[in-house]
Design an enzyme around this catalytic site. Structure first.
Site, short mmCIF file in Angstrom:
data_model
loop_
_atom_site.label_atom_id
_atom_site.label_comp_id
_atom_site.label_asym_id
_atom_site.label_seq_id
_atom_site.Cartn_x
_atom_site.Cartn_y
_atom_site.Cartn_z
N LYS A 95 -5.85 -3.71 6.53
CA LYS A 95 -5.11 -3.03 7.29
C LYS A 95 -4.95 -3.80 8.28
O LYS A 95 -3.83 -3.12 8.90
CB LYS A 95 -6.39 -1.77 7.90
N GLU A 117 -3.97 7.92 11.85
CA GLU A 117 -4.94 7.97 10.96
C GLU A 117 -5.12 7.46 10.81
O GLU A 117 -5.61 6.15 10.67
CB GLU A 117 -3.80 9.32 10.27
N SER A 384 -9.29 -5.41 -2.09
CA SER A 384 -8.55 -5.44 -0.57
C SER A 384 -10.03 -4.95 0.70
O SER A 384 -9.55 -5.59 1.22
CB SER A 384 -8.19 -4.05 -0.79
C1 LIG Z 1 -7.32 1.91 3.35
C2 LIG Z 1 -8.22 0.87 1.67
C3 LIG Z 1 -7.72 1.07 0.38
C4 LIG Z 1 -6.83 1.60 0.37
O1 LIG Z 1 -5.12 2.11 1.01
P1 LIG Z 1 -3.82 1.64 0.65
O2 LIG Z 1 -2.91 2.38 1.39
O3 LIG Z 1 -3.58 1.76 -0.64
O4 LIG Z 1 -3.98 -0.26 0.28
C5 LIG Z 1 -8.01 0.35 -0.17
N1 LIG Z 1 -9.41 -1.07 0.06
C6 LIG Z 1 -9.51 -0.61 0.84
C7 LIG Z 1 -10.72 -1.63 1.79
C8 LIG Z 1 -9.33 -0.03 2.21
O5 LIG Z 1 -9.46 -0.04 3.52
#
Ligand SMILES: *Cc1c(COP(=O)(O)O)cnc(C)c1O
Length: 401
Positions: A95, A117, A384
């Site tokens: 993010k 948000e 992620s």
């Molecule tokens: C917010 C988040 C997601 C989901 O958001 P995407 O926009 O689909 O990437 C996935 N993994 C983590 C660790 C997140 O914080």
């Protein structure tokens, strides 16, 4: 397989084929046009790009490593598994890539107040961090149910100087938080920039957030070429709104030898209200700024969703994903909560890496494919985010019989 011109998407009005666009109140049109223009100018400006690259390196910690997961690979007994380590970034997930980019844009537009948000709180924490760094006023909207579930992230945001406003409408989660943020934006549009956290909403957000997240795929491409001398056979990423997935996939779209799979939240199964697998049960509709695939009932009412991971728990999906689904370029599947909890523990135990529950969805599918493919193949999974935020919840879940 058709040839893709990924850079031609979206068109000037924000359409990815029939999806995307701008579905907002009239009062926001000027702000969105101003944002489009500012973004177009900034992205063509080498000074802006250099400044962003500098902050990504020194504040976020880029480049993130590409890691060969030896023990997960041995465990699966097939293809080599690589993890793109977005979990190692500052604030714990991808993010921050987008939050930094949009904060620089806010500064360029002379807006001193930022709103955002947040669901699980990861985007809120990233936004609070960049606002602290740049001295911007920060207000984060969060459903009151999410505030209870993610009390630590609320505390983190407040520590970094953000005001967190609870939202008590509806399900009191992400969808309602977005509604409140949009309401605030309509009222304060002259002073305020809205940092939206994923490849969703009205144009230019889906394109702009994608571009800020492309750094994931650009690095991964270079890193896998350096490590293996060739492209991977398969990319796997989890899909909430879709920003970490699009960020990884985008620079491989034209490499049709690379299979790409997005993994949605299968929750407790595909019963109504039990999941957030939009591609498994959704239909075309309009929600919060754009036309896309949405989980809805026969009357077009948005359905309740469920996932063990708050970050994937949303009724709609980014429009660009639908576009590439139609073209057959990106496949979609889902992982159930129970499989996700297993992958969460396995990755922790075998690699010493505690993954986010969101990312654990990608691990489920990536390991499944690794088992199916031979040892001469390569599967690259986007990790992620890190799972520190999830350990308390998992501890509770594992206590239950
Ligand atoms: C917010 C988040 C997601 C989901 O958001 P995407 O926009 O689909 O990437 C996935 N993994 C983590 C660790 C997140 O914080």
């Amino acid at each position: 397989m058709p040839a893709f011109d990924r850079l031609a998407q979206p068109d000037a009005a924000g359409h990815f084929g029939p999806y995307g666009g701008v579905f907002v109140p009239e009062t926001l049109m000027t702000a969105l046009e101003e944002l489009s223009k500012a973004y177009a100018q900034a992205s063509a400006d080498p000074a802006f790009r250099a400044e962003l690259a500098g902050h990504l390196a020194t504040f976020a910690g880029r480049p993130s490593p590409l890691y060969f997961a030896r023990r997960l690979t041995e465990h699966c007994g097939g293809a080599k598994i690589y993890l793109k380590r977005e979990d190692l970034l500052h604030t714990g997930a991808h993010k921050i890539n987008n939050a930094l980019g949009q904060a620089l844009l806010a500064l360029r537009m002379g807006k001193k107040r930022v709103i955002a948000e947040t669901g699980a709180g990861q985007h809120g924490v990233a936004t609070a961090a960049v606002c602290a760094k740049f001295g911007l006023e920060c207000v984060v909207y969060m459903g009151s149910v999410d505030m209870k579930r993610q009390a630590l992230n609320v505390f983190r945001m407040r520590l970094m100087g953000a005001e967190v406003r609870g939202v008590d409408a509806g399900q009191k989660t992400l969808k309602e938080a977005i509604n409140e943020a949009m309401r605030d934006w309509v009222t304060n549009v002259r002073t305020t920039h809205y940092i939206l956290g994923t490849v969703y909403g009205a144009h230019p957000y889906p394109k702009m957030v994608r571009d800020f997240q492309r750094v994931i795929g650009r690095e991964a491409r270079e890193q896998i070429l350096a490590a293996e001398g060739r492209l991977p056979d398969e990319l796997v990423a989890c899909v909430g709104g879709g920003s970490n997935a699009m960020g990884l996939f985008f620079d491989f779209i034209e490499d049709t030898s690379v299979r790409m799979t997005g993994v949605e939240a299968g929750g407790r199964g595909l019963g109504r209200g039990d999941h957030a697998a939009r591609f498994a049960g959704g239909r075309l509709g309009v929600l919060q700024g754009c036309k896309t695939v949405i989980l809805q009932d026969g009357d077009g009412q948005i359905e309740g969703t469920h996932s063990v991971s708050a970050g994937l728990d949303y009724a709609a999906v980014g429009p660009e994903h639908v576009f590439y689904r139609d073209l057959g370029r990106i496949q979609f599947t889902y992982a159930r909560d129970d499989e996700v909890l297993e992958a969460f523990q396995l990755c922790s135990k075998l690699e010493g890496i505690i993954p986010a529950l969101e990312s654990s969805h990608a691990l489920v599918q990536g390991m499944k494919r690794a088992r199916e493919l031979g040892p001469d193949k390569i599967v690259l999974i986007n990790l992620s985010g890190r799972g520190d935020k999830d350990v308390q919840q998992v501890a509770e879940l594992l206590k239950k019989p």
